[in-house]
Design an enzyme around this catalytic site. Structure first.
Site, PDB file in Angstrom:
ATOM      1  N   ARG A 164       7.352  42.922  12.052  1.00  0.00           N
ATOM      2  CA  ARG A 164       8.602  42.157  12.079  1.00  0.00           C
ATOM      3  C   ARG A 164       8.750  41.396  10.762  1.00  0.00           C
ATOM      4  O   ARG A 164       7.772  40.909  10.208  1.00  0.00           O
ATOM      5  CB  ARG A 164       8.603  41.161  13.241  1.00  0.00           C
ATOM      6  CG  ARG A 164       8.398  41.801  14.585  1.00  0.00           C
ATOM      7  CD  ARG A 164       9.611  42.623  15.001  1.00  0.00           C
ATOM      8  NE  ARG A 164       9.326  43.323  16.240  1.00  0.00           N
ATOM      9  CZ  ARG A 164       9.462  44.631  16.389  1.00  0.00           C
ATOM     10  NH1 ARG A 164       9.870  45.377  15.401  1.00  0.00           N
ATOM     11  NH2 ARG A 164       9.192  45.198  17.536  1.00  0.00           N
ATOM     12  N   GLY A 165       9.966  41.316  10.278  1.00  0.00           N
ATOM     13  CA  GLY A 165      10.218  40.603   9.027  1.00  0.00           C
ATOM     14  C   GLY A 165      10.458  41.538   7.857  1.00  0.00           C
ATOM     15  O   GLY A 165      10.825  41.097   6.781  1.00  0.00           O
ATOM     16  N   CYS A 166      10.250  42.834   8.069  1.00  0.00           N
ATOM     17  CA  CYS A 166      10.517  43.821   7.021  1.00  0.00           C
ATOM     18  C   CYS A 166      11.918  44.379   7.219  1.00  0.00           C
ATOM     19  O   CYS A 166      12.302  44.712   8.338  1.00  0.00           O
ATOM     20  CB  CYS A 166       9.518  44.974   7.094  1.00  0.00           C
ATOM     21  SG  CYS A 166       7.858  44.547   6.611  1.00  0.00           S
ATOM     22  N   GLU A 167      12.666  44.481   6.127  1.00  0.00           N
ATOM     23  CA  GLU A 167      13.984  45.082   6.192  1.00  0.00           C
ATOM     24  C   GLU A 167      13.870  46.568   6.499  1.00  0.00           C
ATOM     25  O   GLU A 167      14.659  47.116   7.257  1.00  0.00           O
ATOM     26  CB  GLU A 167      14.695  44.892   4.846  1.00  0.00           C
ATOM     27  CG  GLU A 167      16.072  44.346   4.978  1.00  0.00           C
ATOM     28  CD  GLU A 167      16.688  44.033   3.629  1.00  0.00           C
ATOM     29  OE1 GLU A 167      16.943  44.971   2.848  1.00  0.00           O
ATOM     30  OE2 GLU A 167      16.906  42.838   3.375  1.00  0.00           O
ATOM     31  N   SER A 168      12.894  47.212   5.918  1.00  0.00           N
ATOM     32  CA  SER A 168      12.621  48.620   6.181  1.00  0.00           C
ATOM     33  C   SER A 168      11.701  48.713   7.396  1.00  0.00           C
ATOM     34  O   SER A 168      11.067  47.738   7.771  1.00  0.00           O
ATOM     35  CB  SER A 168      11.917  49.261   4.985  1.00  0.00           C
ATOM     36  OG  SER A 168      12.662  49.087   3.812  1.00  0.00           O
TER      37      SER A 168
END
Length: 150
Positions: A62-66
């Protein structure tokens, strides 16, 4: 990590070799950001792709755009990771993170200073804020996996 998700074999974790003595000079010796970017993309190709069955929501960082997936296994007090992303640059950044932590003990992983590490590699200030946030989320997930009881 969640026991209900499929898990890679132990050999998949221990077979991933990312030697800092081999990998890090390509970044520290790069003359400019374009060369570092190219080295990063090539490094990402060294990570084996996760099988589709392992691209589970429960393994997503969680927290990754990809999309990025992370698996962890502790073996004899050493921590091993498998990770993948659907974005090439993120996959290269994952490989850089794993170069610093693969096969290390909990204390070494907990002490990882991501800002200092990226400064040393010449990547600080080169990543967009969203990409920086994603890398920080990955680093935190790696650290959290190492300190959670198995």
């Amino acid at each position: 990590m969640n026991d209900n998700k499929p898990s890679p074999s132990t050999e998949a974790f221990t077979g991933l070799i990312l030697d800092p003595q081999e990998i890090l000079p390509s970044f520290t010796q790069a003359a400019n950001w374009q060369e570092r970017y190219r080295a990063l993309m090539l490094l990402g190709k060294r990570l084996p792709p996760l099988d589709d069955a392992l691209r589970q929501e429960s393994a997503q960082v969680r927290g990754c755009e990809s999309n990025a997936w992370l698996y962890h296994k502790e073996i004899d007090g050493r921590h091993y990771y498998l990770a993948d992303s659907d974005a090439r640059i993120v996959k290269g950044l994952i490989a850089l993170l794993l170069t610093a932590v693969q096969g290390q003990d909990k204390k070494t992983i907990a002490a990882l200073d991501l800002h200092e590490y990226f400064d040393r590699l010449g990547l600080s200030g080169q990543l967009s804020p969203s990409r920086t946030n994603g890398v920080l989320a990955l680093a935190e997930a790696i650290k959290a996996a190492a300190i959670q009881p198995s």
